[in-house]
Design a protein around this motif. Sequence first.
Motif, PDB file in Angstrom:
ATOM      1  N   LEU A 181       0.671  -1.197   0.103  1.00  0.00           N
ATOM      2  CA  LEU A 181      -0.139   0.104   0.097  1.00  0.00           C
ATOM      3  C   LEU A 181       0.939   1.288  -0.073  1.00  0.00           C
ATOM      4  O   LEU A 181       0.627   2.255  -0.565  1.00  0.00           O
ATOM      5  CB  LEU A 181      -0.910  -0.408   1.298  1.00  0.00           C
ATOM      6  N   GLU A 182       2.071   1.073   0.580  1.00  0.00           N
ATOM      7  CA  GLU A 182       2.580   2.507   1.091  1.00  0.00           C
ATOM      8  C   GLU A 182       3.831   2.077  -0.242  1.00  0.00           C
ATOM      9  O   GLU A 182       3.484   3.952  -1.152  1.00  0.00           O
ATOM     10  CB  GLU A 182       3.704   1.987   1.952  1.00  0.00           C
ATOM     11  N   ARG A 183       3.522   1.630  -1.248  1.00  0.00           N
ATOM     12  CA  ARG A 183       4.121   1.554  -2.320  1.00  0.00           C
ATOM     13  C   ARG A 183       3.717   2.277  -3.540  1.00  0.00           C
ATOM     14  O   ARG A 183       4.079   3.552  -4.590  1.00  0.00           O
ATOM     15  CB  ARG A 183       4.945   0.207  -3.257  1.00  0.00           C
ATOM     16  N   VAL A 184       2.531   1.667  -3.288  1.00  0.00           N
ATOM     17  CA  VAL A 184       1.328   2.724  -4.077  1.00  0.00           C
ATOM     18  C   VAL A 184       0.813   4.202  -3.901  1.00  0.00           C
ATOM     19  O   VAL A 184       0.682   5.068  -4.563  1.00  0.00           O
ATOM     20  CB  VAL A 184       0.032   1.684  -3.799  1.00  0.00           C
ATOM     21  N   ILE A 185       0.543   4.339  -2.696  1.00  0.00           N
ATOM     22  CA  ILE A 185      -0.278   5.279  -2.240  1.00  0.00           C
ATOM     23  C   ILE A 185       1.158   6.575  -1.736  1.00  0.00           C
ATOM     24  O   ILE A 185       0.419   7.874  -1.603  1.00  0.00           O
ATOM     25  CB  ILE A 185      -1.587   5.591  -1.027  1.00  0.00           C
ATOM     26  N   GLY A 186       1.846   6.188  -1.329  1.00  0.00           N
ATOM     27  CA  GLY A 186       3.361   6.932  -0.495  1.00  0.00           C
ATOM     28  C   GLY A 186       3.049   6.705   0.883  1.00  0.00           C
ATOM     29  O   GLY A 186       2.081   6.871   1.212  1.00  0.00           O
ATOM     30  N   LYS A 187       4.161   7.720   1.501  1.00  0.00           N
ATOM     31  CA  LYS A 187       4.558   7.132   2.415  1.00  0.00           C
ATOM     32  C   LYS A 187       3.450   8.406   3.469  1.00  0.00           C
ATOM     33  O   LYS A 187       2.755   7.709   4.607  1.00  0.00           O
ATOM     34  CB  LYS A 187       5.587   7.543   3.243  1.00  0.00           C
ATOM     35  N   TRP A 188       3.022   9.704   2.945  1.00  0.00           N
ATOM     36  CA  TRP A 188       2.500  10.299   4.188  1.00  0.00           C
ATOM     37  C   TRP A 188       0.718  10.093   4.204  1.00  0.00           C
ATOM     38  O   TRP A 188       0.279   9.672   5.154  1.00  0.00           O
ATOM     39  CB  TRP A 188       2.386  11.908   3.305  1.00  0.00           C
ATOM     40  N   ARG A 189       0.852   9.807   3.098  1.00  0.00           N
ATOM     41  CA  ARG A 189      -1.254   8.627   2.247  1.00  0.00           C
ATOM     42  C   ARG A 189      -1.143   7.423   3.814  1.00  0.00           C
ATOM     43  O   ARG A 189      -1.928   7.199   4.047  1.00  0.00           O
ATOM     44  CB  ARG A 189      -1.288   8.753   1.662  1.00  0.00           C
ATOM     45  N   PHE A 190      -0.154   7.259   3.248  1.00  0.00           N
ATOM     46  CA  PHE A 190      -0.026   5.538   4.038  1.00  0.00           C
ATOM     47  C   PHE A 190       0.018   5.943   5.824  1.00  0.00           C
ATOM     48  O   PHE A 190      -0.821   5.239   6.399  1.00  0.00           O
ATOM     49  CB  PHE A 190       1.079   4.271   3.992  1.00  0.00           C
ATOM     50  N   LEU A 191       0.957   6.519   6.087  1.00  0.00           N
ATOM     51  CA  LEU A 191       1.187   7.337   7.718  1.00  0.00           C
ATOM     52  C   LEU A 191      -0.180   7.478   8.418  1.00  0.00           C
ATOM     53  O   LEU A 191      -1.307   6.796   9.161  1.00  0.00           O
ATOM     54  CB  LEU A 191       1.691   7.860   7.830  1.00  0.00           C
ATOM     55  N   PHE A 192      -1.395   8.101   7.082  1.00  0.00           N
ATOM     56  CA  PHE A 192      -2.069   8.577   7.738  1.00  0.00           C
ATOM     57  C   PHE A 192      -3.131   7.792   8.190  1.00  0.00           C
ATOM     58  O   PHE A 192      -4.128   7.708   8.826  1.00  0.00           O
ATOM     59  CB  PHE A 192      -2.646  10.165   6.606  1.00  0.00           C
ATOM     60  N   ILE A 193      -3.768   6.540   6.634  1.00  0.00           N
ATOM     61  CA  ILE A 193      -4.809   5.898   6.584  1.00  0.00           C
ATOM     62  C   ILE A 193      -4.104   5.152   7.846  1.00  0.00           C
ATOM     63  O   ILE A 193      -5.234   5.038   8.388  1.00  0.00           O
ATOM     64  CB  ILE A 193      -4.323   4.916   5.213  1.00  0.00           C
ATOM     65  N   TYR A 194      -2.925   4.815   8.342  1.00  0.00           N
ATOM     66  CA  TYR A 194      -2.760   3.602   9.182  1.00  0.00           C
ATOM     67  C   TYR A 194      -2.992   4.148  10.438  1.00  0.00           C
ATOM     68  O   TYR A 194      -3.331   4.314  11.643  1.00  0.00           O
ATOM     69  CB  TYR A 194      -1.247   3.385   8.726  1.00  0.00           C
ATOM     70  N   LEU A 195      -2.926   5.594  10.898  1.00  0.00           N
ATOM     71  CA  LEU A 195      -3.330   6.114  12.269  1.00  0.00           C
ATOM     72  C   LEU A 195      -4.433   6.465  12.666  1.00  0.00           C
ATOM     73  O   LEU A 195      -5.061   5.849  13.916  1.00  0.00           O
ATOM     74  CB  LEU A 195      -2.094   7.029  12.509  1.00  0.00           C
ATOM     75  N   ALA A 196      -4.890   6.898  12.008  1.00  0.00           N
ATOM     76  CA  ALA A 196      -6.438   7.316  11.430  1.00  0.00           C
ATOM     77  C   ALA A 196      -6.662   6.425  11.645  1.00  0.00           C
ATOM     78  O   ALA A 196      -7.963   6.468  12.310  1.00  0.00           O
ATOM     79  CB  ALA A 196      -7.046   8.478  10.321  1.00  0.00           C
ATOM     80  N   GLY A 197      -7.175   5.083  10.176  1.00  0.00           N
ATOM     81  CA  GLY A 197      -7.643   3.764  10.699  1.00  0.00           C
ATOM     82  C   GLY A 197      -7.926   3.088  12.308  1.00  0.00           C
ATOM     83  O   GLY A 197      -8.116   3.192  12.996  1.00  0.00           O
ATOM     84  N   GLY A 198      -6.480   3.249  12.330  1.00  0.00           N
ATOM     85  CA  GLY A 198      -6.043   2.687  13.804  1.00  0.00           C
ATOM     86  C   GLY A 198      -7.047   3.661  15.577  1.00  0.00           C
ATOM     87  O   GLY A 198      -7.974   2.759  15.644  1.00  0.00           O
ATOM     88  N   LEU A 199      -6.691   5.072  14.921  1.00  0.00           N
ATOM     89  CA  LEU A 199      -7.932   5.952  16.521  1.00  0.00           C
ATOM     90  C   LEU A 199      -9.677   5.316  15.855  1.00  0.00           C
ATOM     91  O   LEU A 199      -9.974   5.379  16.661  1.00  0.00           O
ATOM     92  CB  LEU A 199      -7.393   7.621  15.509  1.00  0.00           C
ATOM     93  N   LEU A 200      -9.957   5.538  14.382  1.00  0.00           N
ATOM     94  CA  LEU A 200     -11.115   5.184  14.107  1.00  0.00           C
ATOM     95  C   LEU A 200     -11.752   4.621  14.808  1.00  0.00           C
ATOM     96  O   LEU A 200     -12.460   3.804  15.246  1.00  0.00           O
ATOM     97  CB  LEU A 200     -11.348   5.795  13.283  1.00  0.00           C
ATOM     98  N   GLY A 201     -10.835   3.100  15.012  1.00  0.00           N
ATOM     99  CA  GLY A 201     -11.070   1.257  14.907  1.00  0.00           C
ATOM    100  C   GLY A 201     -11.213   1.558  16.531  1.00  0.00           C
ATOM    101  O   GLY A 201     -12.723   1.005  17.320  1.00  0.00           O
ATOM    102  N   ASN A 202      -9.919   2.159  17.192  1.00  0.00           N
ATOM    103  CA  ASN A 202     -10.107   2.560  17.879  1.00  0.00           C
ATOM    104  C   ASN A 202     -11.217   3.519  19.176  1.00  0.00           C
ATOM    105  O   ASN A 202     -12.682   3.066  20.013  1.00  0.00           O
ATOM    106  CB  ASN A 202      -9.035   3.051  18.864  1.00  0.00           C
TER     107      ASN A 202
END
Length: 196
Positions: free
Chosen positions: A83-104
Amino acid sequence: MEEVRKEPVTAALVVINIAVFLLVEFTGFSQDIEHMIKWGAVYPPLITEKGEIYRLFTSMFLHFGIEHLLNNMLVLFVLGSRLERVIGKWRFLFIYLAGGLLGNIISLIADLSKNSYAVSAGASGAVFGVMGAMIFVVLRNKGHLEDLSIKQILIMAVFSLYFGFASTGVDNAAHLGGLISGFILAAIAGQPRRRI
């Protein structure tokens, strides 16, 4: 080494999770509930009554035992690097952190609605966020991304959810919340940085 440079965020997240796990183990025991609470695991009354909202974030880097850590890191490495290769590191980091926060957050709401106060921790909400984002990206790419097909990613998601519901002590609300959030976040912010 070349692959690590292409996916620096995935590599950094894996290293951070392992480092936090080792620190928790060196200072106590990662399966000791009280010790995990001290390190920042989610416990709903501490968030709602004492305002310790930071736990929604810190819990994403804590794991109950080595098996919990390894399962999450394996899926993160396999899916996150692609996923990081395709969307780039900053978008990937945003999705990872925001997805985790929203899940919590979704998990917290579920616990409060049931008056069920469990201690929870783990990167799985964020990892399911990555999985949800991958589903969106693979669908957008006509059912394929590198060596993954939509069938493979959906089977992985279904089995991951199934094993969660079939097991005890698993935060299924965080898993579902992360999966759905990751899909939506990818639709909003996860446009590829290059043609795929």
